[in-house]
Structures are given as structure tokens and as C-alpha cells.
Scaffold this active site. Sequence first.
Site, short mmCIF file in Angstrom:
data_model
loop_
_atom_site.label_atom_id
_atom_site.label_comp_id
_atom_site.label_asym_id
_atom_site.label_seq_id
_atom_site.Cartn_x
_atom_site.Cartn_y
_atom_site.Cartn_z
N GLY A 48 0.87 -1.19 0.00
CA GLY A 48 0.00 0.00 0.00
C GLY A 48 0.90 1.23 0.00
O GLY A 48 2.09 1.16 -0.31
N LEU A 49 0.32 2.37 0.39
CA LEU A 49 1.13 3.58 0.35
C LEU A 49 2.33 3.49 1.28
O LEU A 49 3.41 3.96 0.94
CB LEU A 49 0.26 4.78 0.68
N ALA A 50 2.17 2.85 2.42
CA ALA A 50 3.31 2.74 3.35
C ALA A 50 4.35 1.77 2.78
O ALA A 50 5.52 2.12 2.61
CB ALA A 50 2.83 2.29 4.72
N HIS A 61 -16.41 6.36 10.93
CA HIS A 61 -16.51 7.49 10.00
C HIS A 61 -17.96 7.91 9.84
O HIS A 61 -18.83 7.07 9.59
CB HIS A 61 -15.93 7.06 8.65
N ARG A 77 -14.21 13.49 12.95
CA ARG A 77 -15.08 12.33 12.70
C ARG A 77 -15.73 11.77 13.96
O ARG A 77 -16.89 11.36 13.93
CB ARG A 77 -14.24 11.24 12.04
N HIS A 119 -14.08 2.46 10.02
CA HIS A 119 -13.33 2.96 8.89
C HIS A 119 -11.81 2.79 9.02
O HIS A 119 -11.12 2.51 8.06
CB HIS A 119 -13.66 4.45 8.72
N GLU A 150 -0.77 2.23 8.54
CA GLU A 150 -1.90 1.98 9.45
C GLU A 150 -1.59 0.84 10.42
O GLU A 150 -2.22 0.73 11.47
CB GLU A 150 -3.18 1.70 8.63
N ARG A 189 -8.17 9.86 14.46
CA ARG A 189 -7.37 10.37 13.35
C ARG A 189 -8.14 11.45 12.60
O ARG A 189 -9.32 11.26 12.29
CB ARG A 189 -7.01 9.23 12.38
N LEU A 213 -3.02 8.94 4.76
CA LEU A 213 -2.15 8.92 3.59
C LEU A 213 -0.86 9.67 3.91
O LEU A 213 0.24 9.25 3.54
CB LEU A 213 -2.86 9.56 2.39
C1 FAD Z 1 -12.71 3.89 1.68
C2 FAD Z 1 -11.54 4.54 2.34
C3 FAD Z 1 -11.18 5.84 2.00
C4 FAD Z 1 -10.09 6.45 2.60
N1 FAD Z 1 -9.77 7.72 2.25
C5 FAD Z 1 -8.70 8.32 2.84
C6 FAD Z 1 -8.32 9.64 2.48
O1 FAD Z 1 -8.93 10.28 1.64
N2 FAD Z 1 -7.25 10.18 3.09
C7 FAD Z 1 -6.53 9.52 4.04
O2 FAD Z 1 -5.56 10.07 4.55
N3 FAD Z 1 -6.87 8.26 4.37
C8 FAD Z 1 -7.92 7.65 3.81
N4 FAD Z 1 -8.26 6.37 4.17
C9 FAD Z 1 -7.35 5.61 5.03
C10 FAD Z 1 -6.15 5.12 4.23
O3 FAD Z 1 -6.58 4.76 2.94
C11 FAD Z 1 -5.45 3.93 4.84
O4 FAD Z 1 -5.25 4.13 6.20
C12 FAD Z 1 -4.10 3.72 4.18
O5 FAD Z 1 -4.23 3.67 2.78
C13 FAD Z 1 -3.42 2.46 4.69
O6 FAD Z 1 -2.23 2.28 3.96
P1 FAD Z 1 -1.22 1.15 4.35
O7 FAD Z 1 -0.13 1.20 3.35
O8 FAD Z 1 -0.84 1.25 5.77
O9 FAD Z 1 -2.03 -0.23 4.20
P2 FAD Z 1 -2.86 -0.85 2.96
O10 FAD Z 1 -3.03 0.08 1.84
O11 FAD Z 1 -4.07 -1.47 3.57
O12 FAD Z 1 -1.92 -1.99 2.44
C14 FAD Z 1 -1.72 -3.18 3.15
C15 FAD Z 1 -0.80 -4.06 2.35
O13 FAD Z 1 -0.39 -5.15 3.16
C16 FAD Z 1 -0.55 -6.36 2.47
N5 FAD Z 1 -0.78 -7.39 3.47
C17 FAD Z 1 -1.56 -7.35 4.57
N6 FAD Z 1 -1.46 -8.49 5.26
C18 FAD Z 1 -0.59 -9.27 4.59
C19 FAD Z 1 -0.09 -10.57 4.81
N7 FAD Z 1 -0.42 -11.29 5.89
N8 FAD Z 1 0.77 -11.07 3.89
C20 FAD Z 1 1.15 -10.35 2.78
N9 FAD Z 1 0.70 -9.11 2.55
C21 FAD Z 1 -0.16 -8.58 3.44
C22 FAD Z 1 -1.69 -6.14 1.51
O14 FAD Z 1 -1.62 -7.04 0.45
C23 FAD Z 1 -1.43 -4.68 1.10
O15 FAD Z 1 -0.48 -4.66 0.06
C24 FAD Z 1 -9.36 5.75 3.58
C25 FAD Z 1 -9.72 4.46 3.94
C26 FAD Z 1 -10.82 3.86 3.34
C27 FAD Z 1 -11.23 2.51 3.81
#
Ligand code: FAD
Length: 645
Positions: free
Chosen positions: A51-53, A275, A339, A410, A434, A444, A450
Site C-alpha cells: 500500500g502507500l506505506a 466514519h 469524525r 473505517h 496503518e 485520526r 495517507l
Molecule cells: C474507503 C476509504 C477511503 C479512505 N480515504 C482516505 C483519504 O482520503 N485520506 C486519508 O488520509 N486516508 C484515507 N483512508 C485511510 C487510508 O486509505 C489507509 O489508512 C491507508 O491507505 C493504509 O495504507 P497502508 O499502506 O498502511 O495499508 P494498505 O493500503 O491497507 O496496504 C496493506 C498491504 O499489506 C498487504 N498485506 C496485509 N497483510 C498481509 C499478509 N499477511 N501477507 C502479505 N501481505 C499482506 C496487503 O496485500 C497490502 O499490500 C481511507 C480508507 C478507506 C477505507
Amino acid sequence: MSDYWNEGDPIADTAAPDGPIETRWERRKFSAKLVNPANRRKLTVIVVGTGLAGGSAAATLAEAGYHVKSYCYQDSPRRAHSIAAQGGINAAKNYRNDGDSIYRLFYDTVKGGDFRARESNVYRLAGVSVNIIDQCVAQGVPFAREYGGLLDNRSFGGTQVSRTFYARGQTGQQLLLGAYQAMERQIGLGNIEMNARHEMLELIVVDGKARGIVVRDMVTGEITTEFADAVVLASGGYGNVFFLSTNAKGCNVTASWRAHRKGALFANPCYTQIHPTCIPESGTHQSKLTLMSESLRNDGRVWVPLSVGDKRAPGDIPEDERDYYLERIYPAFGNLVPRDIASRAAKNVCDEGRGVGPGGLGVYLDFADAIGRLGRKAVEAKYGNLFEMYQRITGEDPYEVPMRIYPAVHYTMGGLWVDYNLQSTIPGLFVIGEANFSDHGANRLGASALMQGLADGYFVLPNTINNYLAAGPFPDISENPAVAEARATVEERITKLLSIDGDRTVDSFHRELGHIMWEYCGMERTEEGLSKAIGLIRGLRDEFWQRVKVPGTGEQLNQNLEKAGRVADFFELAELMCIDALHRRESCGGHFRAESQTADGEALRHDDQFSYVAAWEYATDGGKPTLHKEQLEFEYVHPSTRSYK
Ligand SMILES: Cc1cc2nc3c(=O)[nH]c(=O)nc-3n(C[C@H](O)[C@H](O)[C@H](O)COP(=O)(O)OP(=O)(O)OC[C@H]3O[C@@H](n4cnc5c(N)ncnc54)[C@H](O)[C@@H]3O)c2cc1C
């Protein structure tokens, strides 16, 4: 002592810097050990999550010269749940010249989190925010622009400035494409080994250090052990413990929970974000909920009928018989209160019998004013894809009738405990995005997830992980018994899940668990309800291990098997969430304890007793989890009653 937990020793963030807050991060970066470019090639880092992180971290580490092994369970890294993010990303650029600054973003975030986050981390986040936008623009992320060509901004909840950068209602997707193409470049160069459709099912810890993971190839079922000098978890949040949430169906806690079982402390698990603007639940068949971005509250006005039981169509209710309750109760922030506040207010008016739509569980989000003021075209340009999504799901046209919305799960502020360097309590295990607990306290602010994920991945982790890796490369571990043990744990669990051959589906258990969590550990929590929930969860978990049916085998694509493993972890997490919520006898942010509220129904904190991070140690052999408290100090933003009135 409690029936549910043990009190452990306090925990401190020993990596926390001191001195003036403005220079803490600069000084930390300078004092961190470096790894010279020739040595970086010899070091391997596993990154779980794209994901983004995880995507930004993998790309940046590979660009720096490390060998990266990246894992995700989707069929492509660019399908990570971050793609769903709609509304935007915060940054203290002050392009609007409306009084914004790094200090103000820091202040808003500490206050927005209800004074339950670390000042040092939040200040760093606010400072780094400005670099993120430059990085993404350089990558070609198509942020919305004003007529003159400058980047546009809008407002999100809990702030009185416009600092949210956006790409229509698909900011996450555009940002993820930026991170993904940066990853792809490194995949092409051979510096990132990409393993899509691989699920991490165990952490390998050797001599107290995180040294690898056990993964299952989700297509063939093959189980392998993967080694590295450090492991980064970027595996996202755990909102799906509630079954219904706005998260993608695949989001789960397994990677974090496996690390927790291996010794990583889990912090503030009960802090869940509900949310306020989601499409209301439509029936018992539903498997997911849909968010309507917070950005809509820039122009949409929230209201319900003034009178209880008013069943007239919204257009038939005259202005003076409507209650724009957010504008009424919180005139300073109006529809853009944070929120947690907006969600509770919606619940309150629905509890009073003034909710709209089926079951009375909904409030209106009305764009009539905005369309009148700006014209339909302007509204369409800003929010067109969200309106279209709403219409497709509900069959109603939000340009003509107000949207109906209701709060839904959310985001999860809790996660694995990390220090200032983003390292967990297991050396060599770093946690970002996250999946960690670090920056948002008990609530939050919108558009900050993001920001945090990309701050962690592009800027923070790549600087702090060097300090750890400078001691590497670490010795070969392939023959270490801990590796075989970790692998055996995975194999035994899969065999067990397949062998039960019961009569209830995984989903039926998950749905029931979600009901319990929503009812007793959702928007409002009580001592009695939480104790009851713990009993119900334990009973249901026992039943799961006796009655779950997982068809198929482990040597094939088997989505029931994948889900069963995740739901098994959700059961353990759910219990810890309830214990955490039970022990925190105060209301703060998204954690609302009915016993702790002000005369006008607002959250009532007890700073004298609860100004700490609750970091939980896993309970082995069915015992009680142990609570370690990390005291929070506020030197700059002094805790006060949060007011948005
Ligand atoms: C509908 C929606 C809208 C949102 N809009 C916003 C917004 O406008 N602005 C904002 O700041 N935030 C927003 N958020 C929150 C934000 O999108 C998330 O908190 C953020 O994108 C999480 O990013 P991340 O990289 O931590 O995890 P994620 O993007 O959830 O990525 C997780 C990654 O881990 C991998 N993974 C997980 N478990 C395993 C495993 N056991 N083995 C292998 N791979 C695994 C997955 O495949 C994925 O690649 C929104 C959330 C939702 C639900």
C-alpha cells in the site's frame, strides 16, 4: 489486578529524542548510523505490504541500494487497499495563505487525537508532510489544480484551514500509482523481488531479532521461509474485525497479530475510527460498507428533521423544520467537526428518533445549497465520481435528493507499538502505515492516514532503519531451529483448520463476531457491555474451532482457508480490543465510554489516570494479556478539553 489482564512494567520510548521539538528529527537523522552504498547491496529487507506505506518504503529502500523482498496478497501491488482512499492528503504547505504552518498541523493533530499521541512523532509527521507533496508531484501524481495551475486544496474535519491536497475523489489511487511506478522501476532493475499473492503467516525471530517470515503462495499453497536482515510490516489496519467496514474485504490483522504473538506489543487496540459519512447498511446480506468521503462535508450540509418521527420526503420538509445539528451545536467548525464528534452526533439524533431512511439509521448530507451557489457543474467537477458511486449503490440521485449517510467502522488508530524509529519491541521488526499505532492518538483527522503512510515509507523509515542495518549483515539462519519451528506452526494451523470439517461457514462466524463488536465495542462502550462481549467472543471462538467448515485443500487456491486463518486471528484481537476498551475508563476520541461523558454528552477524558499509551503483551497459554503503560508528556500542546464549538 483484574480478571482480564495483568499489570506489567511501564514501557518507555527509549529512542525518543529530546531538546527543541523543531530540531528533533534533524538531529536524529544526523546522529543515526549510515550504511555505505557498497554495503547496502549485501543487506536484505523484507517489506510486507505494498500500500502507500509499504510501496513507498520498498521503492525508497531499493533506490537507496538495499535488496528488497516485497509481499502482498493481492494479484498486483497496485491493488493494495490504499487505492480506495478518496478525499485527500494533508500537508502544511500554506498555499492558501490562510494561517497554516507545520506547528498548526502539529497542533491540530495532537488535539484531534484527543491528546493521546506522542508530540515528537506528530511534529515530525507535520514537518515531513510538505516533502511528501513535492515527492508525489515529481512522480507525476495528478493533484487537482486551480485555474492558475497551482495545486488546489480543500478542508477536512477538525481544521480551520485548507491543507488537503486531492485528486478528485481518488487520491489514494493516484498516490498509489506514484509509489507503484517507483517500485516497478526497482523491480525492473532487479532490486525489488516482488511476490504478489503471497500471504505472510508467521514471523521468524532468531536470537531475539526479526529475521524473516513464513509465507504461503496463495495460488499453489506452497509454504516457504524467507530470510532478511530486517522485516518491515506495512500490512494495514484491522477494521474488518467488525465484519462490516469501509475497508477492502481482504484487510486483516494476521501479519501484525503473528508478530504480536511472537513478542511485539500491540498498542491501543480499542481506538477505532467510526466514519460519519458512509452509505447506511441495507440488509443482512451485505458484506461491506461504502465510504462517502469526508471531503463532501466541505459543501454538503448535514441535517435531520426537527421533529421525531417525521417521515416526509426531504424535499417536503421546509427549512425551518430541519435541524442542521452540526452547524447548530458546533458553530465554529460546523459540518467539518472531526469524525468522532460527527459520528456521535449522528448516533444521538438517530437515538432520539429523528434518523431518516429504513430503520431510522441515517442522516441527510445535502448539496442543494452548494449546487445553488456553485452550479451543478462545479459540484460535479469536485465530487463527480463519489456522486456516481452513491447513485449506483442506492439508486438515488444525490444531485436531486440529499444523500443518506450513517457512521461506519473505517480506520484503526491502534496497531503494533513502535518507538520513534518505527521499530517494534522486537529488534529488526519495523512497522509503518496503518499497521502501527503511532501518530493519531485516539482519533485520526481526515486525510492524515495517507500523510502518515507516505511519511513513514518515503522519509522516516528509510532514515531510521539504517541505524539498525549498520550492524548487519547478520549471520545465516537457514539451519536455525526457530525457522523450522515457525514453519511447523503455520503447517499445523492449516492442517487443523482443514481437519475440523464442521457445519458453519467462516463468514457466518465472522459476521457474528462483527455484530458483537459493533454492539458492545462500537460507537459507545460500557463496562457491562464490554464484559459481556468478552464472554460472547470466547464462546464463539471455541465454537469456531469445533464447527468451522473449510472446504478444499491447502495445496490449491483456497479462499476459505485464507479467510479462516484471518478470522481465527480476529477472534483473539477482538478480545484484546474489548479488554483495552474495558480498562480505559475514560472517553477519548473514538473511544466513547458511556460512563465518562460531560453534561452535554461530549467525551470526558481523565488525564490524571489515562494519559498513556496502552501497550499489550500477548497472553501465552490462554492466560491474561499484560498491560505496559507508556506515559505521554505534553510540553507544547497542553491537554485541554477539546472544543469545536
Ligand atoms: C474507503 C476509504 C477511503 C479512505 N480515504 C482516505 C483519504 O482520503 N485520506 C486519508 O488520509 N486516508 C484515507 N483512508 C485511510 C487510508 O486509505 C489507509 O489508512 C491507508 O491507505 C493504509 O495504507 P497502508 O499502506 O498502511 O495499508 P494498505 O493500503 O491497507 O496496504 C496493506 C498491504 O499489506 C498487504 N498485506 C496485509 N497483510 C498481509 C499478509 N499477511 N501477507 C502479505 N501481505 C499482506 C496487503 O496485500 C497490502 O499490500 C481511507 C480508507 C478507506 C477505507
